[in-house]
Design a protein around this motif. Structure first.
Motif, PDB file in Angstrom:
ATOM      1  N   LEU A   1       0.833  -1.201   0.000  1.00  0.00           N
ATOM      2  CA  LEU A   1       0.000   0.000   0.000  1.00  0.00           C
ATOM      3  C   LEU A   1       0.871   1.256   0.000  1.00  0.00           C
ATOM      4  CD1 LEU A   1      -2.764   1.371   0.083  1.00  0.00           C
ATOM      5  CD2 LEU A   1      -2.713   1.133   2.578  1.00  0.00           C
ATOM      6  N   LEU A   2       1.932   1.269   0.805  1.00  0.00           N
ATOM      7  CA  LEU A   2       2.842   2.424   0.828  1.00  0.00           C
ATOM      8  C   LEU A   2       3.499   2.636  -0.535  1.00  0.00           C
ATOM      9  CD1 LEU A   2       4.471   1.991   4.355  1.00  0.00           C
ATOM     10  CD2 LEU A   2       2.863   3.779   3.639  1.00  0.00           C
ATOM     11  N   ALA A   3       3.867   1.552  -1.194  1.00  0.00           N
ATOM     12  CA  ALA A   3       4.459   1.659  -2.532  1.00  0.00           C
ATOM     13  C   ALA A   3       3.437   2.208  -3.528  1.00  0.00           C
ATOM     14  CB  ALA A   3       4.986   0.294  -2.989  1.00  0.00           C
ATOM     15  N   LEU A   4       2.202   1.761  -3.420  1.00  0.00           N
ATOM     16  CA  LEU A   4       1.134   2.255  -4.285  1.00  0.00           C
ATOM     17  C   LEU A   4       0.891   3.748  -4.063  1.00  0.00           C
ATOM     18  CD1 LEU A   4      -1.134   1.660  -6.313  1.00  0.00           C
ATOM     19  CD2 LEU A   4      -2.577   1.028  -4.357  1.00  0.00           C
ATOM     20  N   ILE A   5       0.881   4.166  -2.808  1.00  0.00           N
ATOM     21  CA  ILE A   5       0.707   5.586  -2.484  1.00  0.00           C
ATOM     22  C   ILE A   5       1.847   6.406  -3.084  1.00  0.00           C
ATOM     23  CG2 ILE A   5       0.793   7.250  -0.577  1.00  0.00           C
ATOM     24  CD1 ILE A   5      -0.738   5.070   1.077  1.00  0.00           C
ATOM     25  N   ARG A   6       3.072   5.942  -2.893  1.00  0.00           N
ATOM     26  CA  ARG A   6       4.230   6.645  -3.445  1.00  0.00           C
ATOM     27  C   ARG A   6       4.113   6.769  -4.970  1.00  0.00           C
ATOM     28  NH1 ARG A   6       8.032   3.086  -2.479  1.00  0.00           N
ATOM     29  NH2 ARG A   6       7.884   2.350  -4.606  1.00  0.00           N
ATOM     30  N   ASP A   7       3.770   5.660  -5.627  1.00  0.00           N
ATOM     31  CA  ASP A   7       3.645   5.666  -7.084  1.00  0.00           C
ATOM     32  C   ASP A   7       2.527   6.597  -7.549  1.00  0.00           C
ATOM     33  OD1 ASP A   7       5.715   3.842  -7.122  1.00  0.00           O
ATOM     34  OD2 ASP A   7       4.432   2.113  -7.563  1.00  0.00           O
ATOM     35  N   CYS A   8       1.422   6.572  -6.836  1.00  0.00           N
ATOM     36  CA  CYS A   8       0.285   7.425  -7.185  1.00  0.00           C
ATOM     37  C   CYS A   8       0.654   8.907  -7.043  1.00  0.00           C
ATOM     38  CB  CYS A   8      -0.908   7.066  -6.312  1.00  0.00           C
ATOM     39  SG  CYS A   8      -2.421   7.920  -6.752  1.00  0.00           S
ATOM     40  N   LEU A   9       1.317   9.254  -5.971  1.00  0.00           N
ATOM     41  CA  LEU A   9       1.725  10.640  -5.757  1.00  0.00           C
ATOM     42  C   LEU A   9       2.748  11.089  -6.800  1.00  0.00           C
ATOM     43  CD1 LEU A   9       1.922  10.717  -1.866  1.00  0.00           C
ATOM     44  CD2 LEU A   9       0.271  11.944  -3.310  1.00  0.00           C
TER      45      LEU A   9
ATOM     46  N   ALA B   1       3.003   9.909  -9.852  1.00  0.00           N
ATOM     47  CA  ALA B   1       2.308  10.011 -11.134  1.00  0.00           C
ATOM     48  C   ALA B   1       1.489  11.295 -11.226  1.00  0.00           C
ATOM     49  CB  ALA B   1       1.398   8.802 -11.339  1.00  0.00           C
ATOM     50  N   THR B   2       0.864  11.698 -10.135  1.00  0.00           N
ATOM     51  CA  THR B   2       0.035  12.899 -10.168  1.00  0.00           C
ATOM     52  C   THR B   2       0.864  14.170 -10.040  1.00  0.00           C
ATOM     53  OG1 THR B   2      -0.436  12.725  -7.798  1.00  0.00           O
ATOM     54  CG2 THR B   2      -2.042  11.754  -9.325  1.00  0.00           C
TER      55      THR B   2
END
Length: 133
Positions: free
Chosen positions: A115-123, A125-126
């Motif tokens: 989940l932390l990796a997903l959050i990092r990737d999402c941030l 990307a945006t």
């Protein structure tokens, strides 16, 4: 969204205090600022006022469904572009919200590191400026 020199702000919308606390500690240890909301109404108000960089949204809230919160966020100009990661224990509603832009769904129980990796990737990307041909 993210401002240079400031840690990204993440709004945790979760009515289970144990899960919300776990997320808050993990996010703060990872260098993020956090806000917490236990109800949909509080989440909508905090999102409008604080303009977080990302929202972690549970679908099961005591006052209104998370889908309604998502709809409200997407309808308001101030919050329409905030990326949302839905964290849910329900498999059924996932198909009804997956078509919304900038929505990722994570099912409970979740792997915290993933989940932390997903959050990092999402941030990341945006935060990238849009490319125009």
């Amino acid at each position: 969204m993210s401002t240079a020199g400031r840690a990204p702000l993440i709004l945790i919308v979760e009515d289970d205090p144990d899960i919300a606390g776990l997320l808050e500690i993990a996010l703060q240890e990872a260098g993020y600022q956090t806000l917490r909301a236990e109800t949909g109404h509080t989440a909508e108000e905090l999102a409008r006022q604080a303009r977080p960089d990302l929202v972690l949204l549970d679908l099961s809230l005591p006052d209104k469904p998370g889908q309604a919160v998502l709809f409200t966020l997407r309808q308001q100009p101030e919050t329409a572009r905030i990326p949302v990661i839905v964290v849910t224990g329900y498999a059924e509603p996932v198909t009804t919200i997956a078509g919304w832009p900038a929505i990722t769904v994570v099912e409970k129980p979740f792997d915290l590191d993933a989940l932390l990796a997903l959050i990092r990737d999402c941030l990341q990307a945006t935060a990238r400026p849009a490319r125009h041909p």
